[in-house]
Design an enzyme around this catalytic site. Structure first.
Site, PDB file in Angstrom:
ATOM      1  N   GLN A   1      29.393 -60.802  55.440  1.00 36.89           N
ATOM      2  CA  GLN A   1      28.216 -60.331  54.703  1.00 36.89           C
ATOM      3  C   GLN A   1      26.984 -60.317  55.598  1.00 36.89           C
ATOM      4  OE1 GLN A   1      26.875 -63.017  51.637  1.00 36.89           O
ATOM      5  NE2 GLN A   1      25.939 -61.399  50.434  1.00 36.89           N
TER       6      GLN A   1
ATOM      7  N   TYR B   1      23.476 -59.994  54.943  1.00 39.63           N
ATOM      8  CA  TYR B   1      22.313 -59.998  54.049  1.00 39.63           C
ATOM      9  C   TYR B   1      21.137 -60.746  54.691  1.00 39.63           C
ATOM     10  CZ  TYR B   1      24.113 -57.965  49.661  1.00 39.63           C
ATOM     11  OH  TYR B   1      24.559 -57.116  48.684  1.00 39.63           O
TER      12      TYR B   1
ATOM     13  N   GLU C   1      28.399 -62.945  43.046  1.00 40.56           N
ATOM     14  CA  GLU C   1      28.424 -64.088  43.951  1.00 40.56           C
ATOM     15  C   GLU C   1      27.948 -65.348  43.258  1.00 40.56           C
ATOM     16  OE1 GLU C   1      26.612 -65.418  48.309  1.00 40.56           O
ATOM     17  OE2 GLU C   1      25.668 -63.795  47.199  1.00 40.56           O
TER      18      GLU C   1
END
Length: 398
Positions: A126, A128, A244
């Site tokens: 991920q 982010y 999530e």
């Protein structure tokens, strides 16, 4: 809300228990129960077993390889898996980017990426958080500039969990620096083998290499790797974060950790008696166990609503705060139970094949390591302070 499982759900639980008894490799279960290090191969081996049974992606639509399970069946499976010592599924592919692709991706993207997630061809991470954009994710600075049929990406991502294993990364990038923060962000899928990507390890407080920094220097990403519309990636981001944060409650994992805490407290001695018989320590265990029961009821309420067609919203922030604080408290009590034995530990003791001298027992090293590692729980996935703000605004309307 119906808090009791139906006969069909109880039969499903028995089926899951039998499957775990027969198919979960004993060496992997032992590693999980003793909180030893899991290798990439351990995760991949368990994924293949689940995929063969058709249980790896229960939240996906059936046409893409999912199951007919409802939220309650998924809850049962997660809880029984944790109790049996099954590894927590690495979520970035199956539970994070896949739902985004299914909801917002093109048919070509679904046909390309979903089968590769399902069969283990691709390991995702991920992209982010950034050095200046964690909980305030919308302030991210990684840029993607359109150049013909490609985007040119420059910037940095951090705290990239297991990025050292990944061959793909899904990223939030800024494609319109003049737009309002959330409106100028896009969601890109990036091949980690693309020239210009550098992965550097970050060693966490427990000495483990779990997270990384990822740098992008003039990385060329095909335009067809854009998910959804340009500059509207924040919609994808919010959708993913809801999934999530709901998963971060970790009820099954906390119940398994609670059992381990009681095991440790039964073995450790205080004044010649097992620590678990100490009045003060027993009350501390009881207090956190009641909090865990309350969190489980909250989870079941949300699961029950979802089974009737609801979608988790701001309630997922409550679960995130409750679940992470409970897990941190359990590791604190484990460390407290071990006393001085919880302070020193050798990293090698976290490998299952370690044959050196143990300081106290096979359970002593992992609680110390876990205590340090679990400090991150109230920070990642949106810090708990941010989640409390969401609850106050969206639920309490303060």
């Amino acid at each position: 809300m119906e808090i009791h499982f139906s006969p069909e759900q109880l039969a499903f639980r028995d089926e899951v228990r039998e499957f775990l008894k027969q198919e979960l490799p004993a060496d992997i279960a032992q590693k999980v129960k003793l909180a030893k290090h899991l290798s990439k191969e351990d995760h991949e081996r368990w994924q293949k077993i689940l995929s063969k049974r058709g249980w790896y992606a229960p939240g996906w639509p059936v046409e893409h390889g999912g199951t007919t399970w409802g939220p309650i069946e998924k809850h049962i499976f997660d809880e029984e898996s944790a109790a049996a010592g099954a590894p927590r599924l690495v979520p970035f592919g199956v539970n994070m980017v896949a739902p985004v692709i299914i909801k917002f991706g093109s048919e070509e993207q679904k046909a390309t990426y979903l089968p590769r997630i399902l069969d283990g061809t691709d390991w995702w991470c991920q992209g982010y958080s950034e050095p200046g954009a964690g909980s305030d994710l919308a302030s991210l600075k990684t840029r993607a500039v359109r150049d013909g049929d490609h985007y040119i990406v420059n910037g940095q991502k951090t705290w990239t969990t297991l990025g050292q294993h990944a061959n793909w990364i899904f990223c939030l990038v800024r494609t319109d620096p003049e737009a309002q923060q959330q409106r100028g962000i896009s969601f890109l899928l990036i091949d980690m083998a693309t020239p210009g990507i550098t992965v550097r390890p970050i060693l966490t407080l427990d000495g483990d290499h779990e997270v990384n920094e990822v740098f992008f220097d003039d990385v060329k990403v095909p335009v067809e790797n854009l998910v959804g519309e340009e500059n509207k990636g924040w919609t994808c981001a919010k959708y993913l974060l809801t999934h999530e944060r709901t998963g971060l409650a970790g009820i099954g994992a906390s119940k398994a950790a609670m059992s381990n805490l009681k095991r440790i407290a039964s073995k450790q001695q205080k004044n010649g008696k097992p620590l678990i018989e100490d009045t003060l320590f027993r009350s501390q265990i009881a207090e956190i166990e009641m909090s865990l029961m309350a969190a489980e009821m909250s989870t079941l309420r949300i699961v029950a609503a979802a089974s009737e067609g609801g979608v988790p919203g701001s309630e997922s922030s409550i679960l995130k705060v409750q679940g992470t604080e409970i897990r941190q408290t359990i590791t604190h009590l484990m460390r407290k139970a071990l006393g001085p034995y919880a302070l020193p530990f050798l990293p090698e003791e976290l490998d299952l094949d370690y044959d050196g001298e143990l300081l106290v027992d096979d359970y002593a090293a992992s609680p110390a390591s876990q205590y340090f590692n679990m400090r991150k729980l109230s920070i990642f996935g949106g810090s708990n302070e941010i989640q409390k703000n969401i609850v106050s605004k969206m639920i309490l309307e303060l």
